[in-house]
Design a protein around this motif. Sequence first.
Motif, PDB file in Angstrom:
ATOM      1  N   ILE A 140     -79.522  38.456 -14.677  1.00  0.00           N
ATOM      2  CA  ILE A 140     -79.678  39.465 -13.634  1.00  0.00           C
ATOM      3  C   ILE A 140     -80.850  39.103 -12.737  1.00  0.00           C
ATOM      4  O   ILE A 140     -81.727  38.339 -13.114  1.00  0.00           O
ATOM      5  CB  ILE A 140     -79.900  40.868 -14.240  1.00  0.00           C
ATOM      6  N   GLN A 141     -80.846  39.711 -11.543  1.00  0.00           N
ATOM      7  CA  GLN A 141     -81.974  39.544 -10.635  1.00  0.00           C
ATOM      8  C   GLN A 141     -83.124  40.400 -11.138  1.00  0.00           C
ATOM      9  O   GLN A 141     -82.957  41.585 -11.361  1.00  0.00           O
ATOM     10  CB  GLN A 141     -81.577  39.985  -9.227  1.00  0.00           C
ATOM     11  N   LYS A 142     -84.269  39.752 -11.275  1.00  0.00           N
ATOM     12  CA  LYS A 142     -85.355  40.457 -11.956  1.00  0.00           C
ATOM     13  C   LYS A 142     -86.480  40.872 -11.024  1.00  0.00           C
ATOM     14  O   LYS A 142     -87.367  41.616 -11.420  1.00  0.00           O
ATOM     15  CB  LYS A 142     -85.922  39.575 -13.066  1.00  0.00           C
ATOM     16  N   ASP A 143     -86.453  40.404  -9.773  1.00  0.00           N
ATOM     17  CA  ASP A 143     -87.654  40.597  -8.941  1.00  0.00           C
ATOM     18  C   ASP A 143     -87.963  42.058  -8.645  1.00  0.00           C
ATOM     19  O   ASP A 143     -89.110  42.407  -8.420  1.00  0.00           O
ATOM     20  CB  ASP A 143     -87.564  39.787  -7.642  1.00  0.00           C
ATOM     21  N   ARG A 144     -86.985  42.920  -8.623  1.00  0.00           N
ATOM     22  CA  ARG A 144     -87.263  44.321  -8.317  1.00  0.00           C
ATOM     23  C   ARG A 144     -87.299  45.196  -9.583  1.00  0.00           C
ATOM     24  O   ARG A 144     -87.254  46.415  -9.511  1.00  0.00           O
ATOM     25  CB  ARG A 144     -86.202  44.855  -7.358  1.00  0.00           C
ATOM     26  N   LEU A 145     -87.287  44.529 -10.735  1.00  0.00           N
ATOM     27  CA  LEU A 145     -87.291  45.303 -11.982  1.00  0.00           C
ATOM     28  C   LEU A 145     -88.683  45.305 -12.592  1.00  0.00           C
ATOM     29  O   LEU A 145     -89.450  44.374 -12.396  1.00  0.00           O
ATOM     30  CB  LEU A 145     -86.307  44.684 -12.966  1.00  0.00           C
ATOM     31  N   THR A 146     -88.983  46.366 -13.293  1.00  0.00           N
ATOM     32  CA  THR A 146     -90.221  46.356 -14.055  1.00  0.00           C
ATOM     33  C   THR A 146     -89.871  46.014 -15.505  1.00  0.00           C
ATOM     34  O   THR A 146     -88.775  46.292 -15.975  1.00  0.00           O
ATOM     35  CB  THR A 146     -90.914  47.717 -14.013  1.00  0.00           C
ATOM     36  N   VAL A 187     -91.921  55.408 -10.800  1.00  0.00           N
ATOM     37  CA  VAL A 187     -92.440  54.150 -10.250  1.00  0.00           C
ATOM     38  C   VAL A 187     -91.356  53.071 -10.315  1.00  0.00           C
ATOM     39  O   VAL A 187     -91.109  52.340  -9.352  1.00  0.00           O
ATOM     40  CB  VAL A 187     -93.697  53.695 -11.028  1.00  0.00           C
ATOM     41  N   GLN A 188     -90.704  53.011 -11.463  1.00  0.00           N
ATOM     42  CA  GLN A 188     -89.664  51.996 -11.631  1.00  0.00           C
ATOM     43  C   GLN A 188     -88.559  52.143 -10.609  1.00  0.00           C
ATOM     44  O   GLN A 188     -88.057  51.174 -10.056  1.00  0.00           O
ATOM     45  CB  GLN A 188     -89.065  52.099 -13.041  1.00  0.00           C
TER      46      GLN A 188
END
Lengths: 659, 395, 323, 257
Positions: free
Chosen positions: D27-33, B124-125
């Motif tokens: 860091i860019q966080k929008d695409r990270l979980t 998912v990640q």
Amino acid sequence: MKTIGVFVCHCGRNISSTVNINEVVEEIKKYPGVAFCTDYTYMCSDPGQDLIKKSIKEKKLDGIVIAACSPSLHELTFRNTAEKAGLNPYLTEVANIREQCSWVHSEIKEATPKAISIIESIIEKTKLNESLSPVKVKVNPKALVIGGGIAGIQTSLDIANSGHKVILIEKNPSIGGHMSQLSETFPTLDCSQCILTPKMVEVSQHENINLFVYSELEEISGSVGNFKIKIRRKASYVDNSKCTGCGVCSEKCPVSVDSKFDEGLGKRKAIYSPFPQAVPNKPVIDKEHCIFFLKDGKCGVCQIVCTLNAIDFKQKDEIIEEEVGAVVVATGYELYPIENMLEYGAGKYPDVINGLQFERLLSASGPTQGEVLRPSDNKIPKRIAFISCVGSRDPEHHLPYCSKICCMYMVKHALLYKEHVPDGEAIVFSIDIRTSGKDYEEFLTRAKEDGNILYIRGKPARIIKQGDDLVVWCINTLTGKQLRVECDMVVLSMSMVPSSGALDLARKLRIHTNDFGFFTEAHPKLRPVESLVPGFYLAGTAQGPKDIPDTVSQASGAAAKVMTLFSGDEISHSPIIASVNEDLCSGCSICIATCPYDARKMDERKRIVSVNDILCEGCGACISACPSGASQQKNLTDNQIDNMIRVLLHSNAEALERE
Amino acid sequence: MKDKKNLTTEINPEIRDILVEMGAEDIYKCYQCGKCTSACPWFQVEIYDYPVYKFSLETALGAVASSEDKKELEKEIDLIYRCVGCEACLDQCPHGISTPNILRAARRLLVDFGSYPEILKSTVQKIHNVGNPFGEHRENRADWAKGLNVPDYQQGMEYLYFPCCLPAYETRNQKIAQATVGILQKCKVSFGILGVKETCCGEVIRRIGAENIFEEVTKSNIKEFENSGVKKVLVTSPHCFTTFKNEYPDFGADFEVQHTTQYFSHLIDTGKLKIDKSFYKKVVYHDPCTLGRKNKIYEEPRNILKNILGLEFLEVENFNRNLSVCCGAGSGGLWLEWEKEERIVNVRLKQLMDTGADIIAVTCPYCLQMFEETLKSMDADIKVMDISEIIFECL
Amino acid sequence: MTELFVLIEHRKGEIRDISFELLTCAKKIAEKENLNVTALLLGSKTDQIIDKIKNYAHKIYLFDDPVFENFNSEIYQKNLSDIIKKESPLLTLIGHTAFGMDLCPALATELNIPFSTDCLNLTFEDKKLKVTRQMFDGKLNTHEILRENPSYIITIRAGSFPAVEGNFNAEIVKLSPKETTEPEYRKFVEYIEAAIGDVDITKSDVVIGIGRGIREQENLEMIEELAASIGGVVGCSRPIVDADWLPKDRQVGSSGKIVKPKLYIAIGISGAFQHVMGMKNSDTIIAINKDPNAPIFNEADYGIVDDLMKVVPILKEKILEMK
Amino acid sequence: MDIIVCIKRVPQTAEAEVSIDSTGKSIQKDRLTFDMNESDTYALEEAVLLKEKFEGNITVLSLGYPDTDDTLRIALAKGADNAIRIKAENFENPDAFQTAQILKSVIKTINFDIILTGCIATDDAYSQIGVTLAELLEIPHAALVIKVDANEQRTHVHRELEEGLIEHLDIKLPALLTILTGINEPRYASLIAIRRAAKKEIQQLGKENIELEDLVINSVIEELYVPPVTKQVEILTGSPSETATKLAGIVKEKGLI
């Protein structure tokens, strides 16, 4: 201007919990034309009716409105009440503030103004009501029974025995229906044929019963008490007046086809009588398979062997016209096609059969003379899986209802199988076992205990053919264990569906069926043997799945209803019917084509249309069709409807303002 | 104090209610007939009991995945994640109960609390982060098309071809995408690809239970499609197909989607795709659950195969069309792995091989991947090909 | 002259490689900043160790006591804080090892000295110490500036400074330890060797992964020999486990073990993504496969496209020769 | 036995593409979980195992932004009894040392027998906070613990050293242990526990609720940058003998033999 009284019923808390009765009464009291308004807990009770009667007399009311439940329930009650108080019953109206108001709202502030509006609109209707008196119709005391299974047989016999004439029509060459195919009946295990055939014979010999087999209803018109019918008697190509039923023709006939009576497990000839005890025991020629018809006159063996010259290839279908006063529908059932069960092999495995097929295998008169042999190779099956609820109780893919008889006939099947094949193993796959009949549970207990019959709770998902075996895939939902049961044969308890043609018949009779084609009774509890249309009665599985005792009870019930109808010379017919304003009618005759009851006739002399009061059912089709406004429904005139709508719109506007 | 376990803890209306809210509303329809269980592909994994029929009852009781015993709970979560979402149970259920949806309701809660298999978590990640489940770089997404003259999608083109992740990255699967564009080019179809702008359709994320991330991915994909002016999408994967067709509209998507087999079948019927060469092979067709059972596309793939000269078409007896058996890759199954004796794919492969076919024809990259991987450890003389590849070979 | 301290790490009487790397690092800085390198050696029977480090440092401070034989961060901390406080070296270098990680933060905190950990490099810019570190699973590097202070403590990641021998011939200064009793609240009990026979493929620096390409179970022996020659362990892809040639705990991949060895040699593995996910973060990947299109080559640093049966035996011989 | 577990919510970057944001320092966080730091999950599980053995209370503590509540709630679902979030929004990008000081200020107000932390945070990778915190609290510690065998007063611990060697220590409680991944198998949260956790309150501590000493900062990030790496396969050519020799050379060069 009428002096109108309004009676508001609480219906216990059915109405009063969401409708503020006091507010309604106060509001209605103020309504123009209302001379009196009161309320009571149960208006339909004796004290309630007394209240109405007393008020009519004391207040000199000449129109009353009862605000209560749906008129379909108590309109008649209150009209009778009014009549007893000397008021013409047709000056009594019911305002439905229960089904259309209190039950569908949860908020008092919504339901109360709506109840007031409903009542006000009915008051407006009542204001313009006229005194009417019922139309009297003479009754033709002869009954038509459609379907010659056990239901039709029982109904016919009961009516005939009361001294009335009966016409019994059956589409097959013999009466007897499915019951004649059964080997034994549950829970007593008595021989089906043995108890049925005496009744069949009685039918054929009864002086009051006119039996038409191989016949279907072609056409019907008229209404309760006076129907005109046309019966199509299909050509059997056998002159029954000459034939003695000796059977030589069938013996010599070279064509052999699957026997429908044996559910495809046995063969019959192209000229055949379905089974030895057939009533009447006269053969018919199956034109579809007869070489004579297929090959343009070649063959004709039957004609040659018949010493009585009874074969008549030139015979044509015959239309017989009759008049009857009542119709009983007893068209019975069929089994849901096995081909619909993809997961069970969809009819491709010969050893996966349905319940009726298994009956034929058990039956002494069946294709195996009562030996249980599996169809594919005539081996004795050593293990049979019986699967319940096949097609039944499956709203998603098949039929939502319970077919009612399967649980019990599976018990019977398993027991009889064990009787035929003592070392055989009977495994029943079921989910719930429904034994809601007299002695049924005891029967099941006996089967399980004494019959050593294994019941597994679970609905199989697949039947797979593996070599000689059929493997049933299932889970035992009580243990959670997976099962792959290898069996020699599988019997599917296919669900009951109405017999084919029931829908066509329903259309012809203009009576209702439910979503699945079972005929709809007038009331599920209180009028279970009548249809919604007067003069039509229901018996047996045409109305819904049921077993033989229930079928016979219902058949007798239907007969009793018919006899009640026949007990007087005439019946009354509602006067709420159409009328024609002669001054307005232009004689365009549109209404004649529109009327579904043939109740309209052109008066050629006056060039206007008149209404036959007896035939008119008051459906209103002519009124909406009439371009000039000449057709009016009595006590439901355009003026009345117009006023009702005005009041509703007006008071709704008021109600909105009030909020 | 620790709660003492007693009978009443078996019934937890609160859990039931929340599961119902999450999409398990079907539970009340269940009458525990158990048909689902024997319809389930796990039923065919002989040594393994998979109690599908219990899920709705236990959900109704609020007892699903609610054990407080660590080992017991692990077992239950294992069960919840064994469901491959093939909907064989739904197909048979008398009441149309979607057990996959019931399990997905539980999955959604578990995902919110990180209580699901690590490998799925990372899948998912990766989709969330780089747009594919393998953690491959975005900029390599169109590498499969190198040298094939595949244009980027531009407004005015008729079709967007959307190969999805496996055909985009996985070497064996790339051949499907390559064959597909070969056919399209041969038929002079106007089409382009999104290339590096393409992102996983998100189907598997939703099945795994990561609803929020699915929504995020979906919305961003829809925006991408809108910005590119896409009206018609051609997909290789039934998983993209079902998601685009049946689920994206809920998020405002407005485009048409076709599976390649639908389109190729149409091209054949209208004479636009002429298969010149013959293919003298025995070919058995495997119905992928998502194309067949879920979307009722049974005939088009068969039509294509039956139109190829010399091809001997075989069916898996008893287990074709809606009775087909899952390859085991659905709903996260591609990433999970069970003991060798406990694999659905082996059951299905055996059925396919028993037909005596030379070639297993598939129309789903998941199936292809599962079969190819499993065949590696079998001594079998059978090949797996996507229908696109078969067509392409015969052009 | 200001000092650069280097803490010497040893275990069971053996000096550890990290010590040389730290000394090499110190030497580099010392040369640039014109400093002295002082090795801090806490130990017992240290002659051998002294011999080995003598050339790397200007000076060795030796604390000799049996209590130092085994590492105990509490006692180390007590003695080190004393000397650091006293001498205030510009920089104290410690290895970022199990030893250093247990010691450094506590030591620096006690002394209220700014510190950083797991550094790959460090420079002084305008008297400020700037360190290079890795963050986010090694995906990014960072430059960090430490709070300005006369003295710093830094731990250095192993392998950051390949050892280069110096020519200092250190002066040895014996110091008397401040504290030599092991505190009651933290007592060393024993060293435990990992059980022999249990192969944990996640712990090994070299993993040789085999796949279906090795064809026969008998060929496993050849692979085991190669692994032995290079001091590695054998892992595998799923088909090998399925065939029962190796146990499940040797499986590398998304559904097996995730390994990050220094060297991964994939032999006869095509490189299905499930497998690749389990090994792609290895430092160096070598692939041997006869299929030039095998996806494993997309992951590899070095590849040989050839029959493994031909390459592997020779490789084993060559490695044994070079050892 | 009362246990404190310090946890951190971190971006999951192990399998992700990480890119630097416009400040160059983050860091860019929008695409990270985001999830609980890996080794912290093991610390939490170890705490739950201890609680199962000795009973007592587990308090999870985190310095984080409001979304950290989600992570704390997971901890509650997995067996913690209380959760405290120290509002990171009240502090300006604290470094590891400051974080340890803030944690100390809160922990000194709580009763505990043992503090467990993860041994490393996967985002900034310092491995500092646990040991620093122990020093600030003046309690014994052990880092990189892979086995805990406690009684009420003391605990035996195993620390993992390099090359498969294990160090066995005996430590007096209260103490702080930094926990290594693999020490146990972190559990799943059951739905019952999830529901229970959903209803629990997470204590929120702002700057005003904490008695703080002057915070000392140790380091500031000057810049983040992508390390220069190139990965292109180099295919060795020649006869098997030649390729094998080349390969052995490479292995040697890398210092692996």
